[in-house]
Design an enzyme around this catalytic site. Structure first.
Site, PDB file in Angstrom:
ATOM      1  N   ASP A  62       0.865  -1.177   0.000  1.00 10.50           N
ATOM      2  CA  ASP A  62       0.000   0.000   0.000  1.00 10.50           C
ATOM      3  C   ASP A  62       0.906   1.232   0.000  1.00 10.50           C
ATOM      4  O   ASP A  62       1.698   1.429   0.923  1.00 10.50           O
ATOM      5  CB  ASP A  62      -0.877  -0.023   1.264  1.00 10.50           C
ATOM      6  CG  ASP A  62      -1.895   1.117   1.286  1.00 10.50           C
ATOM      7  OD1 ASP A  62      -1.653   2.161   0.654  1.00 10.50           O
ATOM      8  OD2 ASP A  62      -2.932   0.943   1.943  1.00 10.50           O
TER       9      ASP A  62
ATOM     10  N   TYR B 268      -9.407  14.943  -6.297  1.00 11.01           N
ATOM     11  CA  TYR B 268      -8.524  14.405  -7.347  1.00 11.01           C
ATOM     12  C   TYR B 268      -7.757  15.535  -8.031  1.00 11.01           C
ATOM     13  O   TYR B 268      -6.532  15.480  -8.166  1.00 11.01           O
ATOM     14  CB  TYR B 268      -9.375  13.641  -8.364  1.00 11.01           C
ATOM     15  CG  TYR B 268      -8.585  12.933  -9.433  1.00 11.01           C
ATOM     16  CD1 TYR B 268      -8.011  11.684  -9.190  1.00 11.01           C
ATOM     17  CD2 TYR B 268      -8.420  13.494 -10.700  1.00 11.01           C
ATOM     18  CE1 TYR B 268      -7.295  11.022 -10.163  1.00 11.01           C
ATOM     19  CE2 TYR B 268      -7.697  12.839 -11.692  1.00 11.01           C
ATOM     20  CZ  TYR B 268      -7.142  11.602 -11.416  1.00 11.01           C
ATOM     21  OH  TYR B 268      -6.422  10.948 -12.400  1.00 11.01           O
TER      22      TYR B 268
ATOM     23  N   LYS C 272      -3.677  16.161  -7.896  1.00  5.88           N
ATOM     24  CA  LYS C 272      -2.803  16.077  -9.071  1.00  5.88           C
ATOM     25  C   LYS C 272      -2.035  17.383  -9.268  1.00  5.88           C
ATOM     26  O   LYS C 272      -0.901  17.389  -9.748  1.00  5.88           O
ATOM     27  CB  LYS C 272      -3.623  15.727 -10.319  1.00  5.88           C
ATOM     28  CG  LYS C 272      -4.225  14.331 -10.260  1.00  5.88           C
ATOM     29  CD  LYS C 272      -3.165  13.236 -10.179  1.00  5.88           C
ATOM     30  CE  LYS C 272      -3.757  11.842 -10.235  1.00  5.88           C
ATOM     31  NZ  LYS C 272      -2.744  10.771 -10.186  1.00  5.88           N
TER      32      LYS C 272
ATOM     33  N   ILE D 182      -8.173   8.440 -20.281  1.00  2.87           N
ATOM     34  CA  ILE D 182      -7.722   7.121 -20.733  1.00  2.87           C
ATOM     35  C   ILE D 182      -8.753   6.094 -20.290  1.00  2.87           C
ATOM     36  O   ILE D 182      -9.215   6.129 -19.141  1.00  2.87           O
ATOM     37  CB  ILE D 182      -6.339   6.770 -20.111  1.00  2.87           C
ATOM     38  CG1 ILE D 182      -5.333   7.931 -20.244  1.00  2.87           C
ATOM     39  CG2 ILE D 182      -5.787   5.476 -20.717  1.00  2.87           C
ATOM     40  CD1 ILE D 182      -4.919   8.303 -21.640  1.00  2.87           C
TER      41      ILE D 182
ATOM     42  N   THR E  15      -9.744   3.141 -18.751  1.00  2.00           N
ATOM     43  CA  THR E  15      -9.259   2.103 -17.819  1.00  2.00           C
ATOM     44  C   THR E  15     -10.374   1.825 -16.802  1.00  2.00           C
ATOM     45  O   THR E  15     -11.424   2.472 -16.833  1.00  2.00           O
ATOM     46  CB  THR E  15      -8.020   2.590 -17.036  1.00  2.00           C
ATOM     47  OG1 THR E  15      -8.415   3.693 -16.208  1.00  2.00           O
ATOM     48  CG2 THR E  15      -6.886   3.021 -17.954  1.00  2.00           C
TER      49      THR E  15
HETATM   50  P1  NAD Z   1      -6.733   2.037 -12.410  1.00  3.28           P
HETATM   51  O1  NAD Z   1      -7.760   2.237 -11.372  1.00  3.28           O
HETATM   52  O2  NAD Z   1      -7.017   1.157 -13.575  1.00  3.28           O
HETATM   53  O3  NAD Z   1      -5.358   1.556 -11.742  1.00  3.28           O
HETATM   54  C1  NAD Z   1      -4.877   2.158 -10.583  1.00  3.28           C
HETATM   55  C2  NAD Z   1      -4.211   1.100  -9.746  1.00  3.28           C
HETATM   56  O4  NAD Z   1      -3.707   1.714  -8.545  1.00  3.28           O
HETATM   57  C3  NAD Z   1      -5.183   0.007  -9.312  1.00  3.28           C
HETATM   58  O5  NAD Z   1      -4.678  -1.266  -9.674  1.00  3.28           O
HETATM   59  C4  NAD Z   1      -5.271   0.170  -7.804  1.00  3.28           C
HETATM   60  O6  NAD Z   1      -5.448  -1.047  -7.096  1.00  3.28           O
HETATM   61  C5  NAD Z   1      -3.914   0.803  -7.481  1.00  3.28           C
HETATM   62  N1  NAD Z   1      -3.920   1.480  -6.183  1.00  3.28           N
HETATM   63  C6  NAD Z   1      -4.881   2.293  -5.675  1.00  3.28           C
HETATM   64  N2  NAD Z   1      -4.564   2.659  -4.420  1.00  3.28           N
HETATM   65  C7  NAD Z   1      -3.388   2.059  -4.115  1.00  3.28           C
HETATM   66  C8  NAD Z   1      -2.569   2.033  -2.962  1.00  3.28           C
HETATM   67  N3  NAD Z   1      -2.913   2.704  -1.856  1.00  3.28           N
HETATM   68  N4  NAD Z   1      -1.428   1.318  -2.990  1.00  3.28           N
HETATM   69  C9  NAD Z   1      -1.075   0.616  -4.108  1.00  3.28           C
HETATM   70  N5  NAD Z   1      -1.823   0.597  -5.226  1.00  3.28           N
HETATM   71  C10 NAD Z   1      -2.974   1.297  -5.236  1.00  3.28           C
HETATM   72  O7  NAD Z   1      -6.357   3.504 -12.918  1.00  3.28           O
HETATM   73  P2  NAD Z   1      -5.518   4.050 -14.145  1.00  3.28           P
HETATM   74  O8  NAD Z   1      -6.466   4.763 -15.021  1.00  3.28           O
HETATM   75  O9  NAD Z   1      -4.613   3.012 -14.705  1.00  3.28           O
HETATM   76  O10 NAD Z   1      -4.682   5.171 -13.367  1.00  3.28           O
HETATM   77  C11 NAD Z   1      -3.286   5.102 -13.116  1.00  3.28           C
HETATM   78  C12 NAD Z   1      -2.813   6.501 -12.774  1.00  3.28           C
HETATM   79  O11 NAD Z   1      -3.091   7.373 -13.874  1.00  3.28           O
HETATM   80  C13 NAD Z   1      -3.531   7.117 -11.565  1.00  3.28           C
HETATM   81  O12 NAD Z   1      -2.623   7.857 -10.803  1.00  3.28           O
HETATM   82  C14 NAD Z   1      -4.543   8.039 -12.209  1.00  3.28           C
HETATM   83  O13 NAD Z   1      -4.910   9.102 -11.369  1.00  3.28           O
HETATM   84  C15 NAD Z   1      -3.778   8.508 -13.420  1.00  3.28           C
HETATM   85  N6  NAD Z   1      -4.614   9.039 -14.486  1.00  3.28           N
HETATM   86  C16 NAD Z   1      -5.561   8.273 -15.089  1.00  3.28           C
HETATM   87  C17 NAD Z   1      -6.332   8.824 -16.098  1.00  3.28           C
HETATM   88  C18 NAD Z   1      -7.404   8.057 -16.812  1.00  3.28           C
HETATM   89  O14 NAD Z   1      -8.153   8.666 -17.576  1.00  3.28           O
HETATM   90  N7  NAD Z   1      -7.512   6.752 -16.617  1.00  3.28           N
HETATM   91  C19 NAD Z   1      -6.144  10.157 -16.480  1.00  3.28           C
HETATM   92  C20 NAD Z   1      -5.180  10.900 -15.838  1.00  3.28           C
HETATM   93  C21 NAD Z   1      -4.411  10.332 -14.850  1.00  3.28           C
END
Ligand code: NAD
Length: 270
Positions: free
Chosen positions: A79, A174, A178, A207, A209
């Site tokens: 974590d 959020y 960021k 993105i 996801t």
């Molecule tokens: P996702 O939810 O698919 O993956 C995020 C992962 O982080 C998950 O597997 C989750 O279990 C893990 N996680 C959460 N809390 C945690 C903790 N305390 N310790 C360890 N792991 C933890 O999300 P994603 O879209 O792949 O996002 C990845 C990063 O990209 C994030 O920081 C997100 O804010 C950023 N982001 C995503 C987008 C988007 O549109 N998807 C856009 C901008 C930024």
């Protein structure tokens, strides 16, 4: 200054060791794959939970990496909000592999609520994971890079939401987290530059996801509306983050620190 090498050698991560948090799915998993394909041993850290389908797919993919690729993926749970545990995880990686070269502090969470009603607990949790967790991850790697004299690369996953806002987002924590992360990265970059450690951010746009699916797939018409919000008129795929991450991780970016790379289909430019 670093020795000049051929372009493919610049982008190789052969014999490098990397950590990617939030690495069991989404953007983290795709970036980890990219690093491994470039030759790195990649530790994918995520919350303790049973590996899901995407992880199993990755394991079968990793087993088929063409020889003599030195890359491989390792599964590790943890974590990011637990500072001591994060330091220990990286200590153990270094004990085993002898080094750590690349750290992608990518784990993040999103919680949506109206700004005037945003619950305190959710606000604290988002800041804890998205800001403190990124710091603890970067510390864990940076301490070992400093100790071993490694000119490493720390990459943090920020977001376009750290730079621009959208009235329909309802994600005050959020966006704030960021934005804080962008300044944290710049501060760390300046402090760690004399030690040869680089710190940069990547700001993805929208993105597709698990994080975004949770709201895009539940509100009718939202997908169409949101994909029209950037000049390219579509969402990004998680694999489209690989290139920016690989560049920042590699010796192709040895003069780049304190920068933010936007991978957002042009949304911040609009
Ligand atoms: P996702 O939810 O698919 O993956 C995020 C992962 O982080 C998950 O597997 C989750 O279990 C893990 N996680 C959460 N809390 C945690 C903790 N305390 N310790 C360890 N792991 C933890 O999300 P994603 O879209 O792949 O996002 C990845 C990063 O990209 C994030 O920081 C997100 O804010 C950023 N982001 C995503 C987008 C988007 O549109 N998807 C856009 C901008 C930024």
């Amino acid at each position: 200054s670093p020795p000049q090498r051929s372009t493919p050698a610049l982008f190789s991560l052969a014999n490098r060791v990397a950590l990617v948090t939030g690495g069991h799915r989404g953007i983290g998993l795709e970036v980890a794959l990219g690093f491994a394909e470039a030759g790195a041993v990649v530790y994918c850290l995520d919350l303790p939970s049973s590996p899901d389908e995407s992880w199993r797919t990755v394991q079968s993919w990793a087993a088929s990496l063409p020889e003599p690729n030195t890359g491989r993926l390792e599964y590790v749970s943890g974590d990011v909000t637990d500072q001591k545990a994060m330091w220990e995880v990286v200590e153990k990686i270094v004990e085993k592999e002898g080094r750590i070269d690349v750290c992608m502090a990518n784990a993040g969470i999103l919680h949506k609520a109206d700004c005037l009603e945003y619950p305190a607990e959710d606000f604290k949790r988002v800041m804890d994971v998205n800001v403190a967790g990124v710091l603890f991850t970067a510390q864990a790697a940076g301490r070992q890079m400093e100790r071993l004299g490694i000119s490493g690369s720390i990459i943090m996953t920020a977001s376009m939401s750290g730079s621009i806002t959208n009235p329909n987002q309802h994600s005050i924590a959020y966006n704030t987290s960021k934005s804080a992360l962008l300044q944290m990265a710049r501060s760390m970059a300046c402090e760690l530059a004399p030690k040869g450690i680089r710190v940069n951010t990547i700001s993805p746009g929208l993105i597709y996801t698990d994080m975004t699916r949770s709201f895009l797939d539940t509100q009718p018409g939202l997908k169409e509306k949101m994909s029209a919000q950037n000049p390219m008129g579509r969402f990004g795929r998680p694999d489209e983050l690989r290139g920016a991450a690989l560049w920042l991780a590699s010796d192709g970016a040895t003069f780049c620190t304190g920068s933010d790379i936007k991978v957002d289909g042009g949304q911040c430019a609009w």
